[in-house]
Design a protein around this motif. Sequence first.
Motif, PDB file in Angstrom:
ATOM      1  N   GLN A   1       0.105   1.932   9.602  1.00  0.00           N
ATOM      2  CA  GLN A   1       1.501   1.807   9.171  1.00  0.00           C
ATOM      3  C   GLN A   1       1.722   2.525   7.845  1.00  0.00           C
ATOM      4  O   GLN A   1       2.688   3.278   7.677  1.00  0.00           O
ATOM      5  N   SER A   2       0.833   2.290   6.892  1.00  0.00           N
ATOM      6  CA  SER A   2       0.973   2.906   5.576  1.00  0.00           C
ATOM      7  C   SER A   2       0.864   4.428   5.668  1.00  0.00           C
ATOM      8  O   SER A   2       1.630   5.162   5.035  1.00  0.00           O
ATOM      9  N   LYS A   3      -0.083   4.912   6.463  1.00  0.00           N
ATOM     10  CA  LYS A   3      -0.265   6.359   6.606  1.00  0.00           C
ATOM     11  C   LYS A   3       0.933   7.009   7.275  1.00  0.00           C
ATOM     12  O   LYS A   3       1.378   8.092   6.865  1.00  0.00           O
ATOM     13  N   LEU A   4       1.470   6.347   8.298  1.00  0.00           N
ATOM     14  CA  LEU A   4       2.646   6.900   8.972  1.00  0.00           C
ATOM     15  C   LEU A   4       3.827   6.988   8.012  1.00  0.00           C
ATOM     16  O   LEU A   4       4.557   7.989   7.988  1.00  0.00           O
ATOM     17  N   GLY A   5       4.025   5.953   7.207  1.00  0.00           N
ATOM     18  CA  GLY A   5       5.108   5.986   6.226  1.00  0.00           C
ATOM     19  C   GLY A   5       4.948   7.123   5.240  1.00  0.00           C
ATOM     20  O   GLY A   5       5.915   7.829   4.909  1.00  0.00           O
ATOM     21  N   LEU A   6       3.719   7.335   4.752  1.00  0.00           N
ATOM     22  CA  LEU A   6       3.472   8.427   3.811  1.00  0.00           C
ATOM     23  C   LEU A   6       3.729   9.788   4.445  1.00  0.00           C
ATOM     24  O   LEU A   6       4.340  10.669   3.825  1.00  0.00           O
ATOM     25  N   VAL A   7       3.284   9.978   5.679  1.00  0.00           N
ATOM     26  CA  VAL A   7       3.503  11.261   6.356  1.00  0.00           C
ATOM     27  C   VAL A   7       4.991  11.511   6.553  1.00  0.00           C
ATOM     28  O   VAL A   7       5.492  12.619   6.298  1.00  0.00           O
ATOM     29  N   LYS A   8       5.711  10.500   6.997  1.00  0.00           N
ATOM     30  CA  LYS A   8       7.150  10.648   7.212  1.00  0.00           C
ATOM     31  C   LYS A   8       7.879  11.025   5.927  1.00  0.00           C
ATOM     32  O   LYS A   8       8.777  11.876   5.919  1.00  0.00           O
ATOM     33  N   LEU A   9       7.515  10.390   4.829  1.00  0.00           N
ATOM     34  CA  LEU A   9       8.239  10.600   3.577  1.00  0.00           C
ATOM     35  C   LEU A   9       7.823  11.879   2.861  1.00  0.00           C
ATOM     36  O   LEU A   9       8.670  12.625   2.345  1.00  0.00           O
ATOM     37  N   LEU A  10       6.535  12.175   2.837  1.00  0.00           N
ATOM     38  CA  LEU A  10       6.063  13.316   2.050  1.00  0.00           C
ATOM     39  C   LEU A  10       6.392  14.662   2.683  1.00  0.00           C
ATOM     40  O   LEU A  10       6.425  15.687   1.991  1.00  0.00           O
ATOM     41  N   THR A  11       6.649  14.689   3.983  1.00  0.00           N
ATOM     42  CA  THR A  11       7.018  15.962   4.617  1.00  0.00           C
ATOM     43  C   THR A  11       8.453  16.360   4.287  1.00  0.00           C
ATOM     44  O   THR A  11       8.806  17.536   4.422  1.00  0.00           O
ATOM     45  N   LYS A  12       9.265  15.413   3.838  1.00  0.00           N
ATOM     46  CA  LYS A  12      10.681  15.718   3.599  1.00  0.00           C
ATOM     47  C   LYS A  12      11.152  15.447   2.170  1.00  0.00           C
ATOM     48  O   LYS A  12      12.228  15.913   1.780  1.00  0.00           O
ATOM     49  N   TYR A  13      10.362  14.687   1.412  1.00  0.00           N
ATOM     50  CA  TYR A  13      10.831  14.284   0.082  1.00  0.00           C
ATOM     51  C   TYR A  13       9.744  14.449  -0.968  1.00  0.00           C
ATOM     52  O   TYR A  13       8.550  14.346  -0.684  1.00  0.00           O
TER      53      TYR A  13
ATOM     54  N   PRO B   1     -17.376 -11.557   8.936  1.00  0.00           N
ATOM     55  CA  PRO B   1     -16.599 -12.144  10.042  1.00  0.00           C
ATOM     56  C   PRO B   1     -15.191 -12.582   9.661  1.00  0.00           C
ATOM     57  O   PRO B   1     -14.323 -12.689  10.525  1.00  0.00           O
ATOM     58  N   HIS B   2     -14.952 -12.849   8.364  1.00  0.00           N
ATOM     59  CA  HIS B   2     -13.627 -13.323   7.931  1.00  0.00           C
ATOM     60  C   HIS B   2     -12.750 -12.178   7.411  1.00  0.00           C
ATOM     61  O   HIS B   2     -11.734 -12.427   6.754  1.00  0.00           O
ATOM     62  N   ASN B   3     -13.130 -10.926   7.703  1.00  0.00           N
ATOM     63  CA  ASN B   3     -12.332  -9.818   7.173  1.00  0.00           C
ATOM     64  C   ASN B   3     -10.961  -9.758   7.854  1.00  0.00           C
ATOM     65  O   ASN B   3     -10.701 -10.467   8.833  1.00  0.00           O
ATOM     66  N   CYS B   4     -10.095  -8.896   7.326  1.00  0.00           N
ATOM     67  CA  CYS B   4      -8.712  -8.834   7.818  1.00  0.00           C
ATOM     68  C   CYS B   4      -8.669  -8.281   9.239  1.00  0.00           C
ATOM     69  O   CYS B   4      -9.102  -7.154   9.492  1.00  0.00           O
ATOM     70  N   ILE B   5      -8.103  -9.066  10.146  1.00  0.00           N
ATOM     71  CA  ILE B   5      -8.055  -8.685  11.558  1.00  0.00           C
ATOM     72  C   ILE B   5      -7.070  -7.541  11.804  1.00  0.00           C
ATOM     73  O   ILE B   5      -7.191  -6.787  12.766  1.00  0.00           O
ATOM     74  N   GLY B   6      -6.083  -7.387  10.915  1.00  0.00           N
ATOM     75  CA  GLY B   6      -5.057  -6.364  11.105  1.00  0.00           C
ATOM     76  C   GLY B   6      -5.300  -5.096  10.313  1.00  0.00           C
ATOM     77  O   GLY B   6      -4.361  -4.315  10.095  1.00  0.00           O
ATOM     78  N   MET B   7      -6.547  -4.864   9.890  1.00  0.00           N
ATOM     79  CA  MET B   7      -6.855  -3.726   9.027  1.00  0.00           C
ATOM     80  C   MET B   7      -6.436  -2.399   9.662  1.00  0.00           C
ATOM     81  O   MET B   7      -5.802  -1.563   9.011  1.00  0.00           O
ATOM     82  N   ARG B   8      -6.767  -2.195  10.937  1.00  0.00           N
ATOM     83  CA  ARG B   8      -6.479  -0.909  11.588  1.00  0.00           C
ATOM     84  C   ARG B   8      -4.988  -0.608  11.596  1.00  0.00           C
ATOM     85  O   ARG B   8      -4.543   0.474  11.207  1.00  0.00           O
ATOM     86  N   ILE B   9      -4.201  -1.571  12.051  1.00  0.00           N
ATOM     87  CA  ILE B   9      -2.772  -1.303  12.174  1.00  0.00           C
ATOM     88  C   ILE B   9      -2.112  -1.255  10.797  1.00  0.00           C
ATOM     89  O   ILE B   9      -1.147  -0.515  10.582  1.00  0.00           O
ATOM     90  N   GLY B  10      -2.645  -2.034   9.853  1.00  0.00           N
ATOM     91  CA  GLY B  10      -2.101  -1.986   8.503  1.00  0.00           C
ATOM     92  C   GLY B  10      -2.261  -0.620   7.866  1.00  0.00           C
ATOM     93  O   GLY B  10      -1.325  -0.074   7.266  1.00  0.00           O
ATOM     94  N   LEU B  11      -3.446  -0.049   7.993  1.00  0.00           N
ATOM     95  CA  LEU B  11      -3.689   1.294   7.458  1.00  0.00           C
ATOM     96  C   LEU B  11      -2.821   2.340   8.154  1.00  0.00           C
ATOM     97  O   LEU B  11      -2.274   3.239   7.517  1.00  0.00           O
TER      98      LEU B  11
ATOM     99  N   THR C   1       0.828  -1.207   0.000  1.00  0.00           N
ATOM    100  CA  THR C   1       0.000   0.000   0.000  1.00  0.00           C
ATOM    101  C   THR C   1       0.863   1.257   0.000  1.00  0.00           C
ATOM    102  O   THR C   1       0.591   2.218  -0.733  1.00  0.00           O
ATOM    103  N   LEU C   2       1.924   1.256   0.796  1.00  0.00           N
ATOM    104  CA  LEU C   2       2.815   2.407   0.870  1.00  0.00           C
ATOM    105  C   LEU C   2       3.529   2.638  -0.462  1.00  0.00           C
ATOM    106  O   LEU C   2       3.544   3.757  -0.991  1.00  0.00           O
ATOM    107  N   SER C   3       4.106   1.600  -1.028  1.00  0.00           N
ATOM    108  CA  SER C   3       4.891   1.776  -2.256  1.00  0.00           C
ATOM    109  C   SER C   3       4.013   2.084  -3.463  1.00  0.00           C
ATOM    110  O   SER C   3       4.366   2.917  -4.308  1.00  0.00           O
TER     111      SER C   3
END
Length: 513
Positions: free
Chosen positions: A463-475, A451-461, A322-324
């Motif tokens: 992680q991707s958002k944090l990576g984008l914020v870190k990168l887009l503020t400087k690059y 009921p069978h949806n992805c259990i890690g949806m919250r943390i997955g999203l 998602t990040l890349s």
Amino acid sequence: MAAITSHWILDSIILFASLIVFSYFYVTRKFGYWKKRGVTEFKPTPFIGNLGDCLTVKKSAGQWLEDCYNNSAGLPYVGLYLFHKPTLLVRDPELIKNVLVRDFNYFQDRYARASADDKLGSSNLFTIKNPAWKTLRSKITPIYTSGKVKKMFELMVEIGDDLDTHMKSLDLGKKGKVLELKEISAKFTTDMIATTAYGLRVNSLNNPDAEFRKHGYDIFRKTFYRSIELSCIFFLPEMVGPLGFKFFSKKSTHFLRNTMWEVLMERERSGIKRNDLIDLLVELRKSYLESSDKGHFEFDGDNLVAQAAIFFTGGFETSSSTLSFSLYELAINPEIQSKLRNEILEGLEQTNGKITYDLLMNLRYLDMVVAETLRKYPPLPFLDRVALADYKVPNSDFIIEKGTPVFISMTGLHYDPQYFPDPDKYDPERFSEENKKSRKPCVYIPFGEGPHNCIGMRIGLLQSKLGLVKLLTKYEFSSCKETQIPLRISPKILITASESGIFLNVNELVAAK
């Protein structure tokens, strides 16, 4: 003396021909199954069914199912054959909702299955079957509640700082540098899942020899053998055991088993509490060993290691993709990149430059960008289920018989112009509040549904958002001659992955220096 004729050679020819004829009739005995039931079907080929392009690695399974979806426009479902087995591709959103949500009890299990001898592959939350799945899911679900994810955020920010360190070490210079962003993203999310789930600082970003990253790469490596191995698990599971195929490779299984069990035992000995996955597994093991009612699932040994292994696999790969892919689309759509960067910088002004959990949750355009990336590039491009009992499709006489595999093409739905006009265009505005409310349910399902949806949806999203914020503020990210436009998806792997990496030119922003 020959058994049939007076010549051994002639006998051999007759026996061989008889074997071919018998095999032909055996593998084609179910062809026409869907036609007899009044269901449109794609014409199968003897011995391989409709899987020809997958077996020759011309197309990935996701691309094949998307083509089947597109070539059956206007139909609620269409019949396919996995080798000899009749299989149903469901297209209608209402029926999809029935399969995934309303009538979930008929479709509780995935069709994918690992060998019983492959404990890490068969006992994890992704592949395990009922009734063990229901027990395991109810026990594991509390790990990623919104409250617990918020508590993990400070640990995540530390990995974000490691990403800063890594980017600075690349010496971009005044003109910038061409970087392969998928690998950088994968190292970032590997470190992220290691610290939030297991309490480990594996430092993949700044250690080229980090074992966790090596084995993460190995699990999803793009080779012909690995493609066949994973395709067999999803499409011909009865042959996984006889062929010796594994959900995780032998080397990765050995590494994950030893590492995860060592972490579990050390946490149990130390008594340290981090409110992470390992804490939860330790508690489940203790309760299991002390209980007289063992239930449907053994919370010990490889069964516990399997959960740690699948959280590692799903945790780093989906978020890194998602990040890349987001960075790729932002690079070739600079106006969207500028709009998102402005939103991030304005948000940081309100927090005095500090990246907080609440900040990421309130960046509306960032949420829209990530949602649009997941529309175009869902990490797993299809969903699979199997009917556990005969199921009568509502408002029809059609019955999906017990044991029938059922597939749903996410990419088919996500690129259907009926639901997403001009689907090849990258347009975050599709996910404005107004547009989301007007869209049919179950046509956008990057994390599954029900009921069978992805259990890690919250943390997955997150992680991707944090990576984008870190990168887009400087690059700043832009396309270069190495950038594939349009991007080609690899036919060698089940997950959505670029054929040859994501290469972008990266420049440090003047204000960030």
